[in-house]
Design a protein around this motif. Structure first.
Motif, PDB file in Angstrom:
ATOM      1  N   GLY A 136       4.714 -22.682   8.843  1.00  0.00           N
ATOM      2  CA  GLY A 136       5.373 -21.558   8.205  1.00  0.00           C
ATOM      3  C   GLY A 136       5.066 -20.223   8.830  1.00  0.00           C
ATOM      4  N   SER A 137       5.171 -19.183   8.015  1.00  0.00           N
ATOM      5  CA  SER A 137       5.052 -17.835   8.550  1.00  0.00           C
ATOM      6  C   SER A 137       4.428 -16.886   7.537  1.00  0.00           C
ATOM      7  N   ILE A 138       3.843 -15.832   8.091  1.00  0.00           N
ATOM      8  CA  ILE A 138       3.328 -14.705   7.314  1.00  0.00           C
ATOM      9  C   ILE A 138       4.041 -13.457   7.803  1.00  0.00           C
ATOM     10  N   VAL A 139       4.541 -12.651   6.871  1.00  0.00           N
ATOM     11  CA  VAL A 139       5.166 -11.374   7.217  1.00  0.00           C
ATOM     12  C   VAL A 139       4.500 -10.285   6.380  1.00  0.00           C
ATOM     13  N   LEU A 140       3.834  -9.360   7.046  1.00  0.00           N
ATOM     14  CA  LEU A 140       3.131  -8.282   6.360  1.00  0.00           C
ATOM     15  C   LEU A 140       3.933  -6.988   6.449  1.00  0.00           C
ATOM     16  N   THR A 141       3.448  -5.963   5.754  1.00  0.00           N
ATOM     17  CA  THR A 141       4.124  -4.672   5.752  1.00  0.00           C
ATOM     18  C   THR A 141       3.252  -3.625   6.429  1.00  0.00           C
ATOM     19  N   SER A 142       3.742  -3.162   7.573  1.00  0.00           N
ATOM     20  CA  SER A 142       3.130  -2.036   8.265  1.00  0.00           C
ATOM     21  C   SER A 142       3.889  -0.774   7.840  1.00  0.00           C
ATOM     22  N   SER A 143       3.997   0.195   8.709  1.00  0.00           N
ATOM     23  CA  SER A 143       4.705   1.438   8.415  1.00  0.00           C
ATOM     24  C   SER A 143       4.892   2.199   9.713  1.00  0.00           C
ATOM     25  N   THR A 144       5.926   3.012   9.746  1.00  0.00           N
ATOM     26  CA  THR A 144       6.058   3.904  10.893  1.00  0.00           C
ATOM     27  C   THR A 144       4.893   4.890  10.953  1.00  0.00           C
ATOM     28  N   ALA A 145       4.174   5.042   9.852  1.00  0.00           N
ATOM     29  CA  ALA A 145       2.980   5.892   9.852  1.00  0.00           C
ATOM     30  C   ALA A 145       1.885   5.358  10.760  1.00  0.00           C
ATOM     31  N   GLY A 152       1.502   9.997   6.547  1.00  0.00           N
ATOM     32  CA  GLY A 152       0.538   9.790   5.481  1.00  0.00           C
ATOM     33  C   GLY A 152      -0.730  10.506   5.861  1.00  0.00           C
ATOM     34  N   GLY A 153      -1.742  10.415   5.002  1.00  0.00           N
ATOM     35  CA  GLY A 153      -3.037  10.991   5.319  1.00  0.00           C
ATOM     36  C   GLY A 153      -3.897  10.025   6.114  1.00  0.00           C
ATOM     37  N   ALA A 154      -5.160  10.391   6.295  1.00  0.00           N
ATOM     38  CA  ALA A 154      -6.056   9.606   7.151  1.00  0.00           C
ATOM     39  C   ALA A 154      -6.246   8.183   6.640  1.00  0.00           C
ATOM     40  N   ALA A 155      -6.378   8.017   5.341  1.00  0.00           N
ATOM     41  CA  ALA A 155      -6.631   6.682   4.800  1.00  0.00           C
ATOM     42  C   ALA A 155      -5.411   5.778   4.953  1.00  0.00           C
ATOM     43  N   TYR A 156      -4.242   6.297   4.627  1.00  0.00           N
ATOM     44  CA  TYR A 156      -3.030   5.481   4.703  1.00  0.00           C
ATOM     45  C   TYR A 156      -2.699   5.105   6.140  1.00  0.00           C
ATOM     46  N   THR A 157      -2.716   6.086   7.038  1.00  0.00           N
ATOM     47  CA  THR A 157      -2.369   5.778   8.425  1.00  0.00           C
ATOM     48  C   THR A 157      -3.391   4.827   9.037  1.00  0.00           C
ATOM     49  N   ALA A 158      -4.663   4.985   8.689  1.00  0.00           N
ATOM     50  CA  ALA A 158      -5.678   4.049   9.181  1.00  0.00           C
ATOM     51  C   ALA A 158      -5.405   2.643   8.667  1.00  0.00           C
ATOM     52  N   SER A 159      -4.992   2.525   7.421  1.00  0.00           N
ATOM     53  CA  SER A 159      -4.736   1.198   6.851  1.00  0.00           C
ATOM     54  C   SER A 159      -3.562   0.526   7.549  1.00  0.00           C
ATOM     55  N   LYS A 160      -2.535   1.278   7.864  1.00  0.00           N
ATOM     56  CA  LYS A 160      -1.363   0.677   8.501  1.00  0.00           C
ATOM     57  C   LYS A 160      -1.629   0.370   9.976  1.00  0.00           C
ATOM     58  N   GLY A 161      -2.441   1.178  10.641  1.00  0.00           N
ATOM     59  CA  GLY A 161      -2.875   0.816  11.981  1.00  0.00           C
ATOM     60  C   GLY A 161      -3.676  -0.468  11.963  1.00  0.00           C
ATOM     61  N   ALA A 162      -4.496  -0.637  10.937  1.00  0.00           N
ATOM     62  CA  ALA A 162      -5.272  -1.869  10.793  1.00  0.00           C
ATOM     63  C   ALA A 162      -4.359  -3.070  10.571  1.00  0.00           C
ATOM     64  N   VAL A 163      -3.275  -2.892   9.818  1.00  0.00           N
ATOM     65  CA  VAL A 163      -2.327  -3.996   9.606  1.00  0.00           C
ATOM     66  C   VAL A 163      -1.748  -4.460  10.945  1.00  0.00           C
ATOM     67  N   VAL A 183       6.856  -6.035   9.341  1.00  0.00           N
ATOM     68  CA  VAL A 183       7.926  -5.041   9.377  1.00  0.00           C
ATOM     69  C   VAL A 183       7.282  -3.691   9.104  1.00  0.00           C
ATOM     70  N   ALA A 184       7.710  -2.675   9.876  1.00  0.00           N
ATOM     71  CA  ALA A 184       7.217  -1.310   9.687  1.00  0.00           C
ATOM     72  C   ALA A 184       8.364  -0.449   9.166  1.00  0.00           C
ATOM     73  N   PRO A 185       8.523  -0.365   7.841  1.00  0.00           N
ATOM     74  CA  PRO A 185       9.599   0.464   7.289  1.00  0.00           C
ATOM     75  C   PRO A 185       9.308   1.945   7.471  1.00  0.00           C
ATOM     76  N   SER A 186      10.354   2.732   7.351  1.00  0.00           N
ATOM     77  CA  SER A 186      10.226   4.187   7.287  1.00  0.00           C
ATOM     78  C   SER A 186      10.557   4.599   5.857  1.00  0.00           C
ATOM     79  N   GLY A 187      11.471   5.516   5.653  1.00  0.00           N
ATOM     80  CA  GLY A 187      11.770   5.962   4.299  1.00  0.00           C
ATOM     81  C   GLY A 187      12.433   4.895   3.460  1.00  0.00           C
ATOM     82  N   ILE A 188      12.184   4.941   2.153  1.00  0.00           N
ATOM     83  CA  ILE A 188      12.812   4.020   1.207  1.00  0.00           C
ATOM     84  C   ILE A 188      13.290   4.826   0.005  1.00  0.00           C
TER      85      ILE A 188
END
Length: 278
Positions: A136-145, A152-163, A183-188
């Motif tokens: 099967g597969s795993i699909v996580l959520t990153s971000s354009t951040a 985002g701020g330091a915590a959010y952008t660090a978390s998405k870089g970690a993803v 997937v790295a979404p932008s605005g929603i």
């Protein structure tokens, strides 16, 4: 035949916003669906919307016991799991680091990374053997951040870089039986990402930004000039989650309405500081 026929899909954080949009799309693609959601109010709303057709489980991705209980429920209902989609997240309000009391930084980073990163790790480990059995597969959520400043701020952008790094590492470790992508979404439009308790923003949502202001700011920066709804991202998650994807792993699909196809994301000061990214 639809894309997710004969697939059992679990979505973590599927109670609102992006996760709910993904859940709705996966159902249209024929998936047998399970949703893990921590908010009891959202759990009730999911059950009202989907009825008995979808397995809805209340639980927290940060809690291994909750994930194990979720696994037991999926096994009892479906006997297998084809795809794991991680959609949960917390936003940090785009608060500059200089404006955060140093005494709050430990709590802030623990809170953001425990949901946005550790929750994915725990879920992947909990369901790995079931996914392996299904190839099967795993699909996580990153971000354009994760790719550009001011999403985002330091915590959010660090978390998405970690993803992003986590996707590449797990894709390497889990190959050849399990594919791992993001997937790295932008605005929603109407994003329900809440703020952190560490900054007193737990009652805030990105949707608190006036919708017309949010839309104008996003469309000023995006060549496609279209602010996506949560459901618009669903097809990308579905393709990566599907067995039809036989050759893509370790990748982050950037879904940014063309914003990164510009030398400068925005020169419009009205768009700054709104925290447009998911």
């Amino acid at each position: 035949m639809t894309l997710l026929d004969d697939h059992v899909v679990l979505i973590t954080g599927g109670g609102s916003g992006l996760g709910l949009g993904i859940a709705r799309h996966c159902r249209t693609e024929g998936a047998q669906l399970a949703v893990l959601e921590y908010d009891p109010v959202k759990v009730l709303a999911l059950k009202e919307e989907f009825g008995d057709d979808v397995l809805v489980i209340e639980g927290d991705v940060r809690n291994l016991a909750d994930l194990q209980a979720c696994r037991a429920a999926v096994e009892q209902r479906y006997g297998r799991l084809t795809s794991l989609i991680g959609a949960q997240g917390i936003f940090d309000g785009n608060v500059p680091l200089a404006d955060i009391d140093p005494d709050r930084i430990d709590q802030l980073f623990d809170e953001i990374l425990s949901v946005n990163v550790k929750g994915y790790v725990l879920a992947a480990r909990t369901f790995l053997d079931m996914l392996t059995a299904e190839e099967g597969s795993i699909v996580l959520t990153s971000s354009t951040a994760a790719f550009a400043a001011d999403g985002g701020g330091a915590a959010y952008t660090a978390s998405k870089g970690a993803v992003n790094s986590l996707v590449r590492q797990m894709a390497f470790e889990f190959a050849p039986r399990v594919r791992v992508n993001a997937v790295a979404p932008s605005g929603i439009a109407g994003s329900q990402l809440r703020g952190p308790r560490a900054l007193g923003l737990e009652a805030s949502r990105q949707s608190d930004i006036p919708a017309d202001v949010f839309r104008r700011a996003f469309e000023a920066a995006a060549p496609l000039q279209y602010l996506p709804a949560a459901e618009d991202y669903g097809p990308f998650y579905a393709v990566l989650a599907s067995r039809q994807n036989k050759i893509v792993t370790g990748q982050i699909l950037v879904a940014d309405s063309g914003a990164f196809n510009r030398a400068m994301i925005s020169a419009n000061p009205d768009s700054f500081g709104l925290g447009l990214q998911n």
